[in-house]
Write a protein that holds these residues in place. Structure first.
Motif, PDB file in Angstrom:
ATOM      1  N   ARG A  47       0.828  -1.223   0.000  1.00 50.26           N
ATOM      2  CA  ARG A  47       0.000   0.000   0.000  1.00 50.26           C
ATOM      3  C   ARG A  47       0.857   1.266   0.000  1.00 50.26           C
ATOM      4  N   ASP A  48       1.833   1.311   0.907  1.00 49.87           N
ATOM      5  CA  ASP A  48       2.664   2.514   1.074  1.00 49.87           C
ATOM      6  C   ASP A  48       3.992   2.080   1.710  1.00 49.87           C
ATOM      7  N   TRP A  49       4.898   3.031   1.900  1.00 50.20           N
ATOM      8  CA  TRP A  49       6.225   2.664   2.409  1.00 50.20           C
ATOM      9  C   TRP A  49       6.178   2.150   3.835  1.00 50.20           C
ATOM     10  N   GLU A  50       5.250   2.668   4.611  1.00 51.76           N
ATOM     11  CA  GLU A  50       5.128   2.167   5.977  1.00 51.76           C
ATOM     12  C   GLU A  50       4.746   0.677   5.935  1.00 51.76           C
ATOM     13  N   SER A  51       3.836   0.337   5.024  1.00 45.24           N
ATOM     14  CA  SER A  51       3.425  -1.073   4.895  1.00 45.24           C
ATOM     15  C   SER A  51       4.605  -1.942   4.460  1.00 45.24           C
ATOM     16  N   GLN A 107     -11.334   7.052  -5.012  1.00 43.67           N
ATOM     17  CA  GLN A 107     -11.628   7.811  -3.797  1.00 43.67           C
ATOM     18  C   GLN A 107     -11.030   7.107  -2.557  1.00 43.67           C
ATOM     19  N   LEU A 108     -11.236   5.795  -2.478  1.00 43.48           N
ATOM     20  CA  LEU A 108     -10.715   5.027  -1.337  1.00 43.48           C
ATOM     21  C   LEU A 108      -9.188   4.940  -1.388  1.00 43.48           C
ATOM     22  N   GLU A 109      -8.673   4.857  -2.598  1.00 46.55           N
ATOM     23  CA  GLU A 109      -7.210   4.791  -2.771  1.00 46.55           C
ATOM     24  C   GLU A 109      -6.577   6.109  -2.307  1.00 46.55           C
ATOM     25  N   GLN A 113      -6.939   3.783   1.812  1.00 46.25           N
ATOM     26  CA  GLN A 113      -7.620   2.612   2.377  1.00 46.25           C
ATOM     27  C   GLN A 113      -7.523   1.359   1.506  1.00 46.25           C
ATOM     28  N   THR A 114      -7.092   1.530   0.279  1.00 46.70           N
ATOM     29  CA  THR A 114      -6.937   0.370  -0.604  1.00 46.70           C
ATOM     30  C   THR A 114      -5.774   0.633  -1.560  1.00 46.70           C
ATOM     31  N   ALA A 115      -5.452  -0.363  -2.378  1.00 51.08           N
ATOM     32  CA  ALA A 115      -4.408  -0.195  -3.393  1.00 51.08           C
ATOM     33  C   ALA A 115      -4.734  -1.138  -4.533  1.00 51.08           C
TER      34      ALA A 115
END
Ligand code: NAD
Length: 538
Positions: A47-51, A107-109, A113-115
C-alpha cells in the motif's frame, strides 16, 4: 554445491516470501519501484512505504504456526494457525460488487484505504516480463495457426505498449517467426527493453519503422521494432497510408484510463501533470482518445487485418465511451487460448530463492532430459536460455499441464535433497486459469457463466487448505476494477517432507480446480481431462 543457509526469518516459507516481496520491488524488476508500482498500470506490491517496512518486520517475526493477513497491501494482523496453513493470506482491491467502479476505488485509494494490486504485483509473484512471455508466444502461435498456416514468417504485427507485460510482445512475435512494430509513448521504456534485449531496434520515425518492417517481411526474417509515439496517432497514420498490418492489437494499460493510458495529443510529461491537476479533464480526453484508437483498430479489421483485444479491456473502454461495434473485436483468451485452460495447461513459474542463476540452469538441464519428447517444452527452455535476461531473482516460466507440474515438483525436491540447489525454490503462477473475467479469461463460456465469480474464491480457499505458503484473492487484474476477481498462490519448496507434500497437493488442487471450472461450463476437452485425472463428479 552448498546451501545458502542465512535466514532472516524463522523458517523458509517466511524467508522465501520475504525474498519474493523484496524482489517484486527490485528496480530491475518493477516498472516504478519508487512508487511501489510493479507493473500493469499502477499494480503495487504494498500500500505505502510504511506497509513495506511493516510487512518485512512481520515476516521476520512470524512463527512457523502463524499466518500474516494483508489487506490491499497493508499488513493488518497475525494469527495463530498451524504449520500446514499459509504463512500469508491476502485480499486485495476488493469492493462490494455494486461499488466496484473506478470512481469509488480512486476515492478510497486517495484516502489510503486500498491499493490496486493488478494480478501478480500485490501477491509478490511477479518475475518481470518473462512472466507473460510464453503466454504471449502461445497467443501469437495460435494466431499463426488459425490465420496464417502455422507461422508468422513474412507477416507483421502492429501493437503498442512496452510496459511490464507489453514488453513480451516483440519476442512473442519473433518466436513465431514474425515481425513486430510496437508503439510506446515513453522513450525510457523503449530504451529499457532494448537494453534487456527484449526488443531488437528502435525506429527514428514512422517511415523508418515501416521500412524496417517491410524489409524483414520481404526477407521472411523475425524482427522487432519499437517506435516512440502515441499508439492512437501512429495507428491512424499507418491506416492513412493505406498500409494494412497482418495483425493489430494493443497492450497499453488501457484498463485504467487515468493512470495507465496516455490520450493522443497529450505528451507524456503533460499527461503526468494533467492526471494530478485535472483528473476529470484527463479522463474526458482518454475516453475520446480511446474511441478514436479503437475505431482505427476496427477499420484495420474491416480491411482484413486480424484484430484482437490483448487483455487490457480496450474494446470495452471504447464501447463504454460510446463507440458502437467495439465489442465485435474478439478477446485473446476466447479466440486463442481457451483450449490450453481446458487441458489444465498454463503458466507455471519457479524462482530460485538463492538468487543464483546456476540453480535455474541446473533445473533447465533436468527439465530438458525429463521432457525430451515434448518439443513445446524443450524448444521453449532453449529459447529463453538463449534470449531472456533474468530480472531480479532468476526464474523460469513454462506452460505445463498437471502431470508435468507434478514431475517438475519431484525434480525440484530431488535436487534440493541432493543439495544441488543453493536454496529453496518458490513455485507460483499468474492468475489466468483461476479467474472470473468476463472480458478476458471467462469470456464466451459455453454455458454463459462468464461473470460467475465463485470459482476464484474456491480456488483461494482450496489452495489455503491444500498447503500453499501464500494465498490471495483479488480483483481488477488485467481488465481493471469491476471486471475481474482472481486468486494467486505461491508454495515455497525447501526439500522437507512437509513442503513436498504441500507442493504436490497444491499443484493438484490448483490445476484440478481450473479443469473442473471449464468442465462445468461444458467444454468436452475439460470433461475428458477431468475424467483422466479422476476429478469428475459423476
Ligand atoms: P504497464 O503499465 O507496465 O505499461 C503500459 C505501457 O503503455 C506503458 O509503457 C505506457 O507508457 C504505454 N502507453 C500508455 N498509453 C499509451 C499510448 N496511448 N500509446 C503508446 N503507449 C502507451 O502495463 P503492462 O504490465 O505492460 O500491461 C499492459 C496491459 O495489459 C494492462 O492493461 C494490463 O492490465 C494488461 N495485461 C495483459 C496481460 C496479458 O496476458 N496479455 C497480463 C496482465 C496484464
Amino acid at each position: 554445491m552448498g546451501r545458502v543457509i542465512w535466514l532472516r526469518c524463522r523458517g523458509w516459507e517466511q524467508e522465501g516470501l520475504l525474498r519474493l516481496f523484496m524482489n517484486s520491488l527490485d528496480p530491475e524488476v518493477a516498472e516504478c519501484p519508487e512508487e511501489l508500482i510493479v507493473y500493469g498500470g499502477t499494480g503495487k506490491a504494498a500500500r505505502d512505504w510504511e506497509s513495506v517496512e511493516r510487512i518485512k518486520e512481520k515476516l521476520m517475526q512470524l512463527e512457523n504456526d502463524q499466518t500474516l493477513l494483508v489487506q490491499s497491501g497493508k499488513p493488518v494482523g497475525v494469527f495463530t494457525s498451524h504449520p500446514f496453513a499459509p504463512r500469508v493470506i491476502m485480499a486485495g482491491s476488493l469492493l462490494v460488487p455494486a461499488y466496484s467502479d473506478y470512481d469509488t476505488f480512486w476515492q478510497l485509494e486517495r484516502r489510503g484505504q486500498t491499493a490496486y494490486g493488478q494480478s501478480t504485483a500485490s501477491c509478490w509473484a511477479y518475475i518481470g516480463t518473462q512472466g507473460v512471455l510464453e503466454g504471449t508466444a502461445n497467443t501469437y502461435g495460435e494466431v499463426a495457426r488459425r490465420h496464417f498456416g502455422g507461422s508468422l514468417r513474412g507477416r507483421w504485427v502492429l501493437t503498442s505498449g512496452l510496459g511490464g507485460m507489453g514488453a513480451a510482445q516483440p519476442l512473442g512475435v519473433e518466436y513465431n517467426g514474425g515481425v513486430a512494430l510496437v508503439v510506446e509513448v515513453d522513450e525510457a521504456r523503449v530504451d529499457r527493453r532494448l537494453r534487456n534485449s527484449l526488443c531488437q531496434m528502435k525506429a527514428t520515425s514512422l517511415d523508418d519503422a515501416l521500412f524496417l518492417v517491410r524489409e524483414a517481411v520481404l526477407r521472411k526474417e523475425p524482427r522487432s521494432v519499437a517506435l516512440v509515439g502515441n499508439a492512437a496517432d501512429v495507428y491512424r497514420a499507418v491506416l492513412q497510408r493505406g498500409v494494412v498490418p497482418d495483425v493489430v492489437t494493443d497492450q497499453t494499460a488501457a484498463h485504467d484510463l487515468l493512470n495507465g493510458y496516455v490520450p493522443a495529443g497529450v505528451s507524456l510529461s503533460e499527461a503526468i501533470k494533467l492526471r494530478a491537476s485535472a483528473p476529470e479533464k484527463y479522463l474526458e480526453r482518454s475516453r475520446s482518445g480511446i474511441v478514436e484508437h479503437v475505431k482505427t483498430m476496427m477499420e484495420f479489421m474491416r480491411n482484413g487485418a486480424v484484430v484482437f483485444d490483448y487483455g487490457n479491456n480496450i474494446r470495452h473502454q471504447a464501447a463504454a465511451a460510446g463507440l458502437t461495434g467495439a465489442l465485435e473485436i474478439p478477446g485473446f483468451v476466447s479466440a486463442y487460448l481457451r483450449d490450453y485452460f481446458c487441458a489444465g495447461r498454463g503458466p507455471f513459474r519457479w524462482i530460485a530463492l538463492s538468487g543464483r542463476a546456476e540453480d535455474i540452469y541446473a533445473l533447465d538441464e533436468f527439465i530438458l532430459a525429463e521432457f525430451k519428447d515434448d518439443e513445446a517444452i524443450t524448444n521453449w527452455i532453449r529459447f529463453v536460455q538463449d534470449r531472456i535476461p533474468f530480472q531480479g531473482l532468476p526464474a523460469r516460466i513454462c506452460w505445463l499441464n498437471l502431470d508435468q507440474r507434478l514431475r517438475l515438483v519431484d525434480i525440484i525436491i530431488k535436487l534440493l535433497r541432493e543439495r544441488k540447489l543453493g536454496a529453496p525454490v518458490a513455485l507460483t503462477r499468474d492468475h489466468m486459469g483461476n479467474i472470473a473475467s468476463p472480458w478476458r479469461e471467462t469470456e464466451k463460456m459455453p454455458d454463459g457463466s462468464d461473470a460467475i465469480a465463485d470459482w476464484p474464491v474456491l480456488s483461494g480457499l482450496l489452495n489455503a487448505i491444500s498447503g500453499a505458503s501464500l494465498v490471495s484473492i483479488q480483483q481488477g487484474g488485467g481488465v481493471g476494477i469491476g471486471y475481474s476477481i482472481h486468486a494467486g498462490m505461491t508454495v515455497i519448496v525447501d526439500g522437507s517432507g512437509l513442503s513436498g507434500k504441500k507442493a504436490a497437493q497444491v499443484t493438484y488442487s490448483d490445476v484440478g480446480l481450473g479443469i473442473i471450472r471449464h468442465a462445468d461450463a461444458g467444454y468436452p476437452l475439460a470433461r475428458e481431462m477431468s475424467r483422466q485425472y479422476g476429478l469428475n463428479m459423476d
